[in-house]
Design a protein around this motif. Structure first.
Motif, PDB file in Angstrom:
ATOM      1  N   ALA A  29      39.707   5.624  14.089  1.00  0.00           N
ATOM      2  CA  ALA A  29      39.016   6.741  13.440  1.00  0.00           C
ATOM      3  C   ALA A  29      39.387   8.073  14.074  1.00  0.00           C
ATOM      4  N   HIS A  30      39.604   8.079  15.408  1.00  0.00           N
ATOM      5  CA  HIS A  30      39.909   9.323  16.108  1.00  0.00           C
ATOM      6  C   HIS A  30      41.404   9.610  16.206  1.00  0.00           C
ATOM      7  N   TRP A  31      42.208   8.580  16.363  1.00  0.00           N
ATOM      8  CA  TRP A  31      43.645   8.777  16.502  1.00  0.00           C
ATOM      9  C   TRP A  31      44.364   8.824  15.157  1.00  0.00           C
ATOM     10  N   GLY A  32      43.840   8.149  14.144  1.00  0.00           N
ATOM     11  CA  GLY A  32      44.544   8.000  12.886  1.00  0.00           C
ATOM     12  C   GLY A  32      44.998   9.296  12.243  1.00  0.00           C
ATOM     13  N   PRO A  33      44.081  10.215  11.925  1.00  0.00           N
ATOM     14  CA  PRO A  33      44.511  11.446  11.245  1.00  0.00           C
ATOM     15  C   PRO A  33      45.495  12.294  12.062  1.00  0.00           C
ATOM     16  N   PRO A  34      45.225  12.605  13.343  1.00  0.00           N
ATOM     17  CA  PRO A  34      46.186  13.448  14.069  1.00  0.00           C
ATOM     18  C   PRO A  34      47.525  12.779  14.357  1.00  0.00           C
ATOM     19  N   LEU A  35      47.558  11.458  14.403  1.00  0.00           N
ATOM     20  CA  LEU A  35      48.822  10.761  14.679  1.00  0.00           C
ATOM     21  C   LEU A  35      49.496  10.269  13.400  1.00  0.00           C
ATOM     22  N   HIS A  36      48.924  10.626  12.256  1.00  0.00           N
ATOM     23  CA  HIS A  36      49.510  10.301  10.954  1.00  0.00           C
ATOM     24  C   HIS A  36      49.566   8.787  10.702  1.00  0.00           C
ATOM     25  N   TRP A  37      48.555   8.082  11.175  1.00  0.00           N
ATOM     26  CA  TRP A  37      48.452   6.662  10.871  1.00  0.00           C
ATOM     27  C   TRP A  37      47.932   6.504   9.450  1.00  0.00           C
ATOM     28  N   PRO A  38      48.250   5.385   8.799  1.00  0.00           N
ATOM     29  CA  PRO A  38      47.676   5.144   7.465  1.00  0.00           C
ATOM     30  C   PRO A  38      46.163   4.980   7.572  1.00  0.00           C
ATOM     31  N   MET A  39      45.447   5.649   6.698  1.00  0.00           N
ATOM     32  CA  MET A  39      43.995   5.609   6.777  1.00  0.00           C
ATOM     33  C   MET A  39      43.401   4.740   5.663  1.00  0.00           C
ATOM     34  N   MET A  42      40.307   2.843   6.466  1.00  0.00           N
ATOM     35  CA  MET A  42      40.057   3.114   7.881  1.00  0.00           C
ATOM     36  C   MET A  42      39.420   4.481   8.115  1.00  0.00           C
ATOM     37  N   ALA A  43      39.296   5.275   7.069  1.00  0.00           N
ATOM     38  CA  ALA A  43      38.504   6.498   7.186  1.00  0.00           C
ATOM     39  C   ALA A  43      37.045   6.169   7.484  1.00  0.00           C
ATOM     40  N   PHE A  44      36.670   4.935   7.206  1.00  0.00           N
ATOM     41  CA  PHE A  44      35.311   4.452   7.452  1.00  0.00           C
ATOM     42  C   PHE A  44      35.217   3.698   8.780  1.00  0.00           C
ATOM     43  N   ALA A  45      36.296   3.747   9.565  1.00  0.00           N
ATOM     44  CA  ALA A  45      36.354   2.965  10.802  1.00  0.00           C
ATOM     45  C   ALA A  45      35.411   3.468  11.880  1.00  0.00           C
ATOM     46  N   ILE A 223      31.756 -11.859   1.494  1.00  0.00           N
ATOM     47  CA  ILE A 223      30.793 -10.807   1.177  1.00  0.00           C
ATOM     48  C   ILE A 223      30.882  -9.671   2.186  1.00  0.00           C
ATOM     49  N   SER A 224      31.001 -10.010   3.474  1.00  0.00           N
ATOM     50  CA  SER A 224      31.021  -8.978   4.514  1.00  0.00           C
ATOM     51  C   SER A 224      32.281  -8.126   4.428  1.00  0.00           C
ATOM     52  N   VAL A 225      33.423  -8.745   4.212  1.00  0.00           N
ATOM     53  CA  VAL A 225      34.680  -7.989   4.133  1.00  0.00           C
ATOM     54  C   VAL A 225      34.712  -7.122   2.877  1.00  0.00           C
ATOM     55  N   LEU A 226      34.419  -7.733   1.714  1.00  0.00           N
ATOM     56  CA  LEU A 226      34.429  -6.963   0.472  1.00  0.00           C
ATOM     57  C   LEU A 226      33.341  -5.888   0.478  1.00  0.00           C
ATOM     58  N   GLY A 227      32.197  -6.202   1.088  1.00  0.00           N
ATOM     59  CA  GLY A 227      31.122  -5.213   1.167  1.00  0.00           C
ATOM     60  C   GLY A 227      31.523  -4.009   1.996  1.00  0.00           C
ATOM     61  N   TRP A 228      32.176  -4.261   3.143  1.00  0.00           N
ATOM     62  CA  TRP A 228      32.607  -3.148   3.985  1.00  0.00           C
ATOM     63  C   TRP A 228      33.664  -2.313   3.281  1.00  0.00           C
ATOM     64  N   LEU A 229      34.611  -2.961   2.596  1.00  0.00           N
ATOM     65  CA  LEU A 229      35.644  -2.230   1.861  1.00  0.00           C
ATOM     66  C   LEU A 229      35.038  -1.407   0.725  1.00  0.00           C
ATOM     67  N   MET A 230      34.019  -1.955   0.070  1.00  0.00           N
ATOM     68  CA  MET A 230      33.330  -1.207  -0.986  1.00  0.00           C
ATOM     69  C   MET A 230      32.659   0.034  -0.405  1.00  0.00           C
ATOM     70  N   LEU A 231      31.990  -0.135   0.737  1.00  0.00           N
ATOM     71  CA  LEU A 231      31.352   1.009   1.393  1.00  0.00           C
ATOM     72  C   LEU A 231      32.380   2.058   1.793  1.00  0.00           C
ATOM     73  N   ALA A 232      33.553   1.592   2.276  1.00  0.00           N
ATOM     74  CA  ALA A 232      34.608   2.535   2.654  1.00  0.00           C
ATOM     75  C   ALA A 232      35.037   3.362   1.445  1.00  0.00           C
ATOM     76  N   ALA A 233      35.178   2.708   0.293  1.00  0.00           N
ATOM     77  CA  ALA A 233      35.565   3.429  -0.923  1.00  0.00           C
ATOM     78  C   ALA A 233      34.488   4.434  -1.330  1.00  0.00           C
ATOM     79  N   ILE A 234      33.226   4.015  -1.224  1.00  0.00           N
ATOM     80  CA  ILE A 234      32.114   4.917  -1.556  1.00  0.00           C
ATOM     81  C   ILE A 234      32.098   6.105  -0.601  1.00  0.00           C
ATOM     82  N   PHE A 235      32.299   5.836   0.691  1.00  0.00           N
ATOM     83  CA  PHE A 235      32.296   6.919   1.680  1.00  0.00           C
ATOM     84  C   PHE A 235      33.398   7.925   1.384  1.00  0.00           C
TER      85      PHE A 235
END
Length: 362
Positions: A29-39, A42-45, A223-235
């Motif tokens: 979450a902290h290194w991704g944007p400044p180091l140009h990692w794919p997000m 993971m923007a919800f990380a 459920i947990s994996v798909l639920g977290w990915l759904m929340l990431a999309a909503i976020f």
């Protein structure tokens, strides 16, 4: 290999592996944007912090639900030895970096006492991840009281504790004002608002020893994996609609904590890998180094950016991660682990002395 005394032996590997994942999520979450990692998701990380809270609740569930308060002196010694020495080294490092950059050394007494959760400026002044530590310490402080109050009436009183904690989280959202950082906003990001996430870990512990069929385990994983990915999309969509970072969008972390709790429960129902194997060692050591990674990764961000600019994303990131890993291993081996060992020994002596004194009065 010695088992962390705070973790049930049967759950040791799973909890350590989850700790490692939580640290990696916060780092991304902290290194991704400044180091140009794919997000992408993971923007919800940043919800790796919520995962840490769930894990803490699980680890301390046997103490909370023991039916009596822990021996206070021994408990305090172990908690201080576990969290404070490594934190003190990290704080000294960030204070030196601030001084080297020409910043005044403000709020040091508050940070030394882990009382920095008073304003966004104060808590973020040296290291933004320091915001969660006062909440962790407050949970440690609440455990003896909570265990004493639940006592032998756990089954009756526990549901009311859970309902109260959930109500507090939901009630605080409305009056909280991030622009002025009022009391409701601070409380929402401290124990009154975050207690429910710790309690979710206790719920996992309560149900972790019950037999469950394989299909329910895999269904829970799905459920947990798909639920977290759904929340990431909503976020991500909420951030887009609000025109940037907005603190209320982060309240999805509570729902993420529910999915983390479900995933933790499912993982505990699976057999751990063979002790000594590569997967076992990876899980154990990722957990052992998770606190150091959490503390130190912000200090490595500027060097990581320089390395990426000089060597490219892949090579620069790999070099930065190697440097971070070495520094975390040193902090763990030279400070964190020895301090924890000393704390356990002192706690055992204090507890033995207490039992001996109590026995002499029988």
């Amino acid at each position: 290999m010695a088992v962390n005394a705070d973790i049930p032996r049967s759950s040791f590997w799973a909890v350590e592996a989850w700790r490692g994942l939580a640290a990696l999520m916060v780092l991304w979450a902290h290194w991704g944007p400044p180091l140009h990692w794919p997000m992408g998701p993971m923007a919800f990380a940043f919800t790796g912090v919520d995962l840490f809270f769930v894990l803490s609740g699980f680890v301390f569930a046997p103490v909370v639900m023991a039916g009596h308060a822990p021996a206070l002196k021994a408990y305090v010694i172990r908690r201080i030895a576990r969290i404070y020495p490594a934190y003190l080294i990290a704080l000294a490092l960030y204070a030196w970096l601030a001084w080297h950059a020409g910043k005044p050394l403000l709020y040091l007494p508050e940070h030394l006492l882990m009382a920095q959760m008073q304003s966004r400026e104060m808590v973020f002044y040296y290291n933004p991840v320091f915001w969660s530590l006062p909440s962790e310490v407050a949970f440690y402080a609440a455990i003896p009281f909570l265990a004493w109050w639940l006592g032998k009436n756990c089954s009756v009183r526990w549901p009311w504790v859970f309902i109260l904690a959930l109500s507090l989280r939901l009630i605080l959202i409305y009056p909280a004002d991030g622009s002025v950082q009022n009391l409701a906003y601070i409380s929402l990001h401290h124990i009154p608002g975050l207690l429910i996430e710790f309690l979710l870990g206790i719920v996992v512990w309560q149900h972790s020893q019950q037999p469950v069929s394989t299909r329910y385990i895999w269904l829970s994983w799905l459920i947990s994996v798909l639920g977290w990915l759904m929340l990431a999309a909503i976020f991500i969509e909420m951030e887009r609609l609000s025109g940037g970072s907005y603190w209320k969008n982060g309240q999805l972390g509570l729902i993420a904590a529910v999915f983390f709790a479900l995933a933790l429960w499912a993982s505990l129902a699976l057999p751990p890998p063979s002790p000594g194997g590569k997967l076992w060692l990876y899980g154990v050591w990722s957990g052992k180094l998770s606190y150091a990674v959490y503390l130190l990764h912000i200090a490595w961000l500027k060097p990581a950016q320089a390395l990426v600019n000089a060597w490219g994303v892949l090579a620069g990131s790999a070099l930065a991660l190697t440097g971070l890993g070495v520094s975390c291993w040193l902090l763990h081996m030279l400070v964190e682990d020895p301090a924890r060992t000393v704390g356990r020994r002192l706690a055992k002596r204090v507890q033995a002395r207490y039992k001996s004194t109590s026995g002499s009065h029988l």
